[in-house]
Design an enzyme around this catalytic site. Sequence first.
Site, mmCIF file in Angstrom:
data_model
loop_
_atom_site.group_PDB
_atom_site.id
_atom_site.type_symbol
_atom_site.label_atom_id
_atom_site.label_comp_id
_atom_site.label_asym_id
_atom_site.label_seq_id
_atom_site.Cartn_x
_atom_site.Cartn_y
_atom_site.Cartn_z
ATOM 1 N N TYR A 180 0.854 -1.187 0.000
ATOM 2 C CA TYR A 180 0.000 0.000 0.000
ATOM 3 C C TYR A 180 0.887 1.232 0.000
ATOM 4 O O TYR A 180 1.836 1.318 0.784
ATOM 5 C CB TYR A 180 -0.894 0.008 1.246
ATOM 6 N N ASP A 229 9.319 2.836 -0.313
ATOM 7 C CA ASP A 229 8.273 3.524 0.437
ATOM 8 C C ASP A 229 8.473 3.164 1.907
ATOM 9 O O ASP A 229 8.046 2.102 2.364
ATOM 10 C CB ASP A 229 6.895 3.096 -0.061
ATOM 11 N N LYS A 239 4.361 9.195 8.767
ATOM 12 C CA LYS A 239 4.207 8.588 10.094
ATOM 13 C C LYS A 239 5.260 9.108 11.092
ATOM 14 O O LYS A 239 5.158 10.238 11.524
ATOM 15 C CB LYS A 239 4.165 7.063 9.964
HETATM 16 C C1 LIG Z 1 0.548 4.753 5.741
HETATM 17 C C2 LIG Z 1 1.268 4.489 4.487
HETATM 18 C C3 LIG Z 1 1.132 5.329 3.360
HETATM 19 C C4 LIG Z 1 0.139 6.454 3.297
HETATM 20 O O1 LIG Z 1 0.390 7.464 4.204
HETATM 21 P P1 LIG Z 1 -0.807 8.480 4.578
HETATM 22 O O2 LIG Z 1 -0.164 9.452 5.498
HETATM 23 O O3 LIG Z 1 -1.871 7.638 5.196
HETATM 24 O O4 LIG Z 1 -1.259 9.104 3.304
HETATM 25 C C5 LIG Z 1 1.947 5.092 2.279
HETATM 26 N N1 LIG Z 1 2.826 4.077 2.274
HETATM 27 C C6 LIG Z 1 2.974 3.250 3.325
HETATM 28 C C7 LIG Z 1 3.988 2.157 3.265
HETATM 29 C C8 LIG Z 1 2.185 3.414 4.458
HETATM 30 O O5 LIG Z 1 2.315 2.556 5.485
#
Ligand SMILES: *Cc1c(COP(=O)(O)O)cnc(C)c1O
Length: 432
Positions: free
Chosen positions: A146, A241, A269
């Site tokens: 994701y 990511d 995060k």
């Molecule tokens: C949480 C997450 C996202 C999205 O971040 P948001 O701040 O919710 O838009 C993208 N990539 C990874 C790996 C994530 O865990």
Amino acid sequence: MKLKHTRSEAAFERAQQLIPGGVNSPARAFGGVGGCPVFISRGERQYLFDIDGNRYLDYVGSWGPHILGHRHPVVVAAIQQALATGTSFGAPTESESVLAELVIAAVPSIEKVRMVSSGTEATMSALRVARGFTGRDVIIKFAGCYHGHVDSLLVQAGSGALTLGTPSSPGVPVGCTRDTLVLEYNDVEGLAAAFKQRGNELAALILEPVVGNMGVVIPTPEFLQACRDLCTQYGTVLIFDEVMTGFRISYGGAQAHFGVTPDMTTLGKIVGGGLPVGAYGGRADIMNTVSPVGPVYQAGTLSGNPLAMACGIATLETLKKTNPYAELERKTANLCEGLSQICRVKGIPHTVPHVGSMFTLFFNSEPVTNYQVSARNDTARFARYFHGLLERGIYLPCSQFEANFVGVEHTDENIEQTLASAEAVLGEITGI
Ligand SMILES: *Cc1c(COP(=O)(O)O)cnc(C)c1O
């Protein structure tokens, strides 16, 4: 023993009249486990308190940011200090360079970095930059990873190697996903075949270097190295990511942990410590294509927001100074070994992958290496496990397909208490 949830139930009732599903992000709605989400009144260190007055030991940490726990005194003081000067100026502040310097020093691949306000914005922008830099359109992502709700990355998971992506959400035009190839995680042969066929068209390969978003799935060393080598060979931008893994698996993220350096990295995060921050960065030659130095446009009214910068700086400085990673890993390993032991005794098919302070208890007898295997988890059993622990004051992510987080405030007693509760709940489920 049953906790009272009457206020949460009323609050959810009201919210559903006003907000789609009563939530501002779907993962919170208890869709995977049923029942009513608990509404939170406050957080304190490793605990959450709901509006009915129940206390929970928190393994969600706002889905990742709160590695230091809720309301860490250093973080609270930094936000208060920033607040006294104003909330947003739309003009540069020195705090943006302070956070940038911390990020660049920590993350091996990042020579220059741009701040945004969410992880989604970070991945969306990184893709645009990779495409602008290479002059190519096609990207590869892996099923079950994701990367936020970016149109071109919201592609249905699960179909075989090299299947052209189809949109997995209404509202995403087919055109947006035509250039997205979806492959299976940990499949070196499939990846090599895709590069052999389309390598010269590939702008970027994006992946979670440890997956958190189909539950915790760990890459094989060969797989990560193949991602690196193929991207180098074909001039494709390798994007890690690390929105979840950054400052989580180690201070330098998964790339420092595994010793594999991508060309670009996305963060979110923990980098914001609980306020809305995302970031994307990488090699200076790639980042210099970003406006106003280069032609690739990307902007944000609240990007580099001073409150958010202060929160991120305090969080990273505390992590750097205290270096809690070995201790986090020890506590997490103890918890996972304990869970595994309990499941073995009760004859429950399971696997408990963990890296650093991320883990998932999968109700699945096979090692979960990709999305196809993860899709075979026993989600009905997970729902019972989840609610059993919630009723015992332990707050887990409300889906089998999520990572759980241990934070610096979790004590050894908390871990023991979690294991005792898990044993009781799994005992009720199995009758053993
Ligand atoms: C949480 C997450 C996202 C999205 O971040 P948001 O701040 O919710 O838009 C993208 N990539 C990874 C790996 C994530 O865990």
